[in-house]
Write a protein that holds these residues in place. Structure first.
Motif, PDB file in Angstrom:
ATOM      1  N   LEU A 127       9.341   5.389  -2.101  1.00 11.44           N
ATOM      2  CA  LEU A 127      10.578   4.845  -2.669  1.00 11.44           C
ATOM      3  C   LEU A 127      11.741   5.797  -2.444  1.00 11.44           C
ATOM      4  O   LEU A 127      12.860   5.385  -2.105  1.00 11.44           O
ATOM      5  CB  LEU A 127      10.397   4.560  -4.165  1.00 11.44           C
ATOM      6  N   LYS A 128      11.493   7.097  -2.605  1.00 12.67           N
ATOM      7  CA  LYS A 128      12.537   8.093  -2.358  1.00 12.67           C
ATOM      8  C   LYS A 128      12.944   8.104  -0.885  1.00 12.67           C
ATOM      9  O   LYS A 128      14.124   8.256  -0.554  1.00 12.67           O
ATOM     10  CB  LYS A 128      12.044   9.473  -2.775  1.00 12.67           C
TER      11      LYS A 128
ATOM     12  N   VAL B  92      14.814  -0.794  -3.581  1.00 12.24           N
ATOM     13  CA  VAL B  92      13.999  -0.337  -2.454  1.00 12.24           C
ATOM     14  C   VAL B  92      12.638  -1.004  -2.556  1.00 12.24           C
ATOM     15  O   VAL B  92      12.068  -1.120  -3.648  1.00 12.24           O
ATOM     16  CB  VAL B  92      13.868   1.203  -2.419  1.00 12.24           C
ATOM     17  N   ILE B  93      12.110  -1.455  -1.405  1.00 13.64           N
ATOM     18  CA  ILE B  93      10.876  -2.242  -1.407  1.00 13.64           C
ATOM     19  C   ILE B  93       9.956  -1.772  -0.297  1.00 13.64           C
ATOM     20  O   ILE B  93      10.345  -1.721   0.872  1.00 13.64           O
ATOM     21  CB  ILE B  93      11.177  -3.746  -1.226  1.00 13.64           C
ATOM     22  N   ASP B  94       8.731  -1.451  -0.672  1.00 13.90           N
ATOM     23  CA  ASP B  94       7.686  -1.068   0.279  1.00 13.90           C
ATOM     24  C   ASP B  94       6.624  -2.163   0.284  1.00 13.90           C
ATOM     25  O   ASP B  94       5.881  -2.314  -0.697  1.00 13.90           O
ATOM     26  CB  ASP B  94       7.075   0.277  -0.130  1.00 13.90           C
ATOM     27  N   VAL B  95       6.556  -2.930   1.373  1.00 12.23           N
ATOM     28  CA  VAL B  95       5.589  -4.030   1.485  1.00 12.23           C
ATOM     29  C   VAL B  95       4.333  -3.493   2.153  1.00 12.23           C
ATOM     30  O   VAL B  95       4.312  -3.259   3.374  1.00 12.23           O
ATOM     31  CB  VAL B  95       6.169  -5.202   2.290  1.00 12.23           C
ATOM     32  N   GLY B  96       3.300  -3.266   1.353  1.00 11.09           N
ATOM     33  CA  GLY B  96       2.042  -2.753   1.873  1.00 11.09           C
ATOM     34  C   GLY B  96       1.010  -3.847   2.020  1.00 11.09           C
ATOM     35  O   GLY B  96       1.228  -4.998   1.620  1.00 11.09           O
ATOM     36  N   ASN B  97      -0.130  -3.499   2.573  1.00 12.49           N
ATOM     37  CA  ASN B  97      -1.179  -4.488   2.796  1.00 12.49           C
ATOM     38  C   ASN B  97      -1.779  -5.016   1.497  1.00 12.49           C
ATOM     39  O   ASN B  97      -2.222  -6.161   1.445  1.00 12.49           O
ATOM     40  CB  ASN B  97      -2.292  -3.875   3.658  1.00 12.49           C
ATOM     41  N   THR B  98      -1.800  -4.184   0.458  1.00 13.57           N
ATOM     42  CA  THR B  98      -2.390  -4.585  -0.820  1.00 13.57           C
ATOM     43  C   THR B  98      -1.337  -4.916  -1.863  1.00 13.57           C
ATOM     44  O   THR B  98      -1.434  -5.930  -2.551  1.00 13.57           O
ATOM     45  CB  THR B  98      -3.306  -3.465  -1.365  1.00 13.57           C
TER      46      THR B  98
ATOM     47  N   ARG C  34       4.986   4.758   7.318  1.00 14.24           N
ATOM     48  CA  ARG C  34       4.722   6.139   7.719  1.00 14.24           C
ATOM     49  C   ARG C  34       6.018   6.858   8.068  1.00 14.24           C
ATOM     50  O   ARG C  34       6.191   8.048   7.752  1.00 14.24           O
ATOM     51  CB  ARG C  34       3.750   6.159   8.898  1.00 14.24           C
ATOM     52  N   VAL C  35       6.936   6.150   8.695  1.00 13.80           N
ATOM     53  CA  VAL C  35       8.240   6.734   9.004  1.00 13.80           C
ATOM     54  C   VAL C  35       8.977   7.082   7.713  1.00 13.80           C
ATOM     55  O   VAL C  35       9.550   8.172   7.575  1.00 13.80           O
ATOM     56  CB  VAL C  35       9.080   5.773   9.867  1.00 13.80           C
ATOM     57  N   VAL C  36       8.925   6.169   6.749  1.00 13.14           N
ATOM     58  CA  VAL C  36       9.609   6.393   5.467  1.00 13.14           C
ATOM     59  C   VAL C  36       9.015   7.598   4.744  1.00 13.14           C
ATOM     60  O   VAL C  36       9.744   8.448   4.212  1.00 13.14           O
ATOM     61  CB  VAL C  36       9.528   5.126   4.590  1.00 13.14           C
ATOM     62  N   ASP C  37       7.685   7.680   4.709  1.00 15.67           N
ATOM     63  CA  ASP C  37       7.037   8.841   4.078  1.00 15.67           C
ATOM     64  C   ASP C  37       7.422  10.139   4.779  1.00 15.67           C
ATOM     65  O   ASP C  37       7.650  11.167   4.127  1.00 15.67           O
ATOM     66  CB  ASP C  37       5.515   8.680   4.118  1.00 15.67           C
TER      67      ASP C  37
ATOM     68  N   GLY D 202      11.408  -0.292  -6.327  1.00 21.71           N
ATOM     69  CA  GLY D 202      12.105   0.643  -7.194  1.00 21.71           C
ATOM     70  C   GLY D 202      13.588   0.332  -7.214  1.00 21.71           C
ATOM     71  O   GLY D 202      14.133  -0.221  -6.251  1.00 21.71           O
ATOM     72  N   VAL D 203      14.234   0.667  -8.313  1.00 25.13           N
ATOM     73  CA  VAL D 203      15.680   0.486  -8.434  1.00 25.13           C
ATOM     74  C   VAL D 203      16.316   1.845  -8.684  1.00 25.13           C
ATOM     75  O   VAL D 203      15.944   2.547  -9.633  1.00 25.13           O
ATOM     76  CB  VAL D 203      16.043  -0.482  -9.573  1.00 25.13           C
ATOM     77  N   PHE D 204      17.246   2.209  -7.804  1.00 26.81           N
ATOM     78  CA  PHE D 204      17.984   3.462  -7.948  1.00 26.81           C
ATOM     79  C   PHE D 204      19.385   3.167  -8.471  1.00 26.81           C
ATOM     80  O   PHE D 204      20.103   2.317  -7.912  1.00 26.81           O
ATOM     81  CB  PHE D 204      18.101   4.190  -6.611  1.00 26.81           C
ATOM     82  N   ASP D 205      19.753   3.863  -9.523  1.00 25.33           N
ATOM     83  CA  ASP D 205      21.135   3.855 -10.011  1.00 25.33           C
ATOM     84  C   ASP D 205      21.737   5.190  -9.588  1.00 25.33           C
ATOM     85  O   ASP D 205      21.494   6.216 -10.222  1.00 25.33           O
ATOM     86  CB  ASP D 205      21.156   3.700 -11.530  1.00 25.33           C
TER      87      ASP D 205
END
Length: 258
Positions: A244-245, A4-10, A110-113, A15-18
């Motif tokens: 990530l969750k 899972v990847i969150d591309v933010g401005n900074t 924001r949608v993911v959060d 994260g890797v989920f098993d």
């Protein structure tokens, strides 16, 4: 395994989920001038450092607020991980209803959060993300995203403070022992941190008052959110891995929908 990847401005947070376990997390800076090979090699190396083989990753999901890097970034994933990632956007199954005049304007992060806060903590819920910008998003009991507030993040405010003044130094953003500062560094820290606490408490109170929503949970995430959440009673839970969750939840929803 799911990447899972969150591309933010900074930063780009990964994260890797098993299955249900968050096995590893990583961070890298968001840089515009990287090639697909650079992104692919960096991702591969980060995985190997955590003893995860590239071949073990069977799916990838990405939420991005930085469109300029997405061609190279997505190409790097396809080239080195041999997977076409799911990009969170219009048409992605989330379980959240966006009650806005233009839903496409709501950032993917924001949608993911909102998805994570609603699914993990229930509704109504107000989720605060202390990122490059600080966002306050309100989700109703039935899962409708009804309002959002955006303000400058702590680092943006800090950069403005020392870049726009001749004598103020660059400082660490930290909680001072007291608001009654007696020298420059702690006076700046007090203004930044206590100012953000005051803003947080006021915005939360005003959003709940104007919406008429009662018994609303307030969940926080984001890099500097721990400093603020520890210093105010309006935040019930600080969850550093909320985004990530949320990506994991959205990935699962879209897999089950296929």
């Amino acid at each position: 395994m799911l990447l899972v990847i969150d591309v933010g401005n900074t930063n780009i947070t990964l994260g890797v989920f098993d299955r249900e376990e968050l096995k590893a997390t990583f961070r890298m800076t968001t840089q515009i001038a990287r090639t697909s090979d650079e992104y692919g090699i960096i991702l591969s190396d980060l995985l190997r450092v955590k003893n995860i083989q590239v071949e073990e990753i069977d799916s990838v999901i990405v939420a991005s607020v930085v469109p300029k890097i997405m061609h190279s970034f997505t190409s790097g994933i396809i080239k080195y991980l041999k997977i076409t990632p799911l990009i969170v956007g219009a048409g992605t199954k989330t379980g959240i209803k966006i009650a806005a005049s233009n839903p496409k304007e709501i950032g993917a992060d924001r949608v993911v959060d909102a998805v994570a806060a609603y699914e993990l903590y229930g509704g109504p819920v107000l989720v605060i993300d202390f990122g490059t910008a600080i966002t306050y998003d309100l989700i109703t009991e039935d899962g409708s995203f009804i309002a959002g507030v955006t303000s400058p993040g702590l680092r943006i405010s800090a950069n403005a403070l020392w870049n726009e003044t001749a004598k103020l130094p660059e400082i660490e953003i930290a909680m001072p022992e007291t608001i009654l500062a007696k020298e420059t560094v702690t006076s700046m820290q007090a203004g930044l941190v206590f100012g953000c606490i005051g803003q947080t408490e006021y915005i939360v109170k005003r959003m709940l008052e104007e919406s008429g929503i009662q018994n609303c949970r307030v969940i926080a995430t984001g890099g500097l959110g721990k400093i603020i959440s520890d210093a105010t009673d309006v935040i019930e839970v600080y969850d550093p891995n909320l985004t990530l969750k949320g990506l994991k939840i959205i990935s699962d929803k879209n897999k089950s929908g296929r």
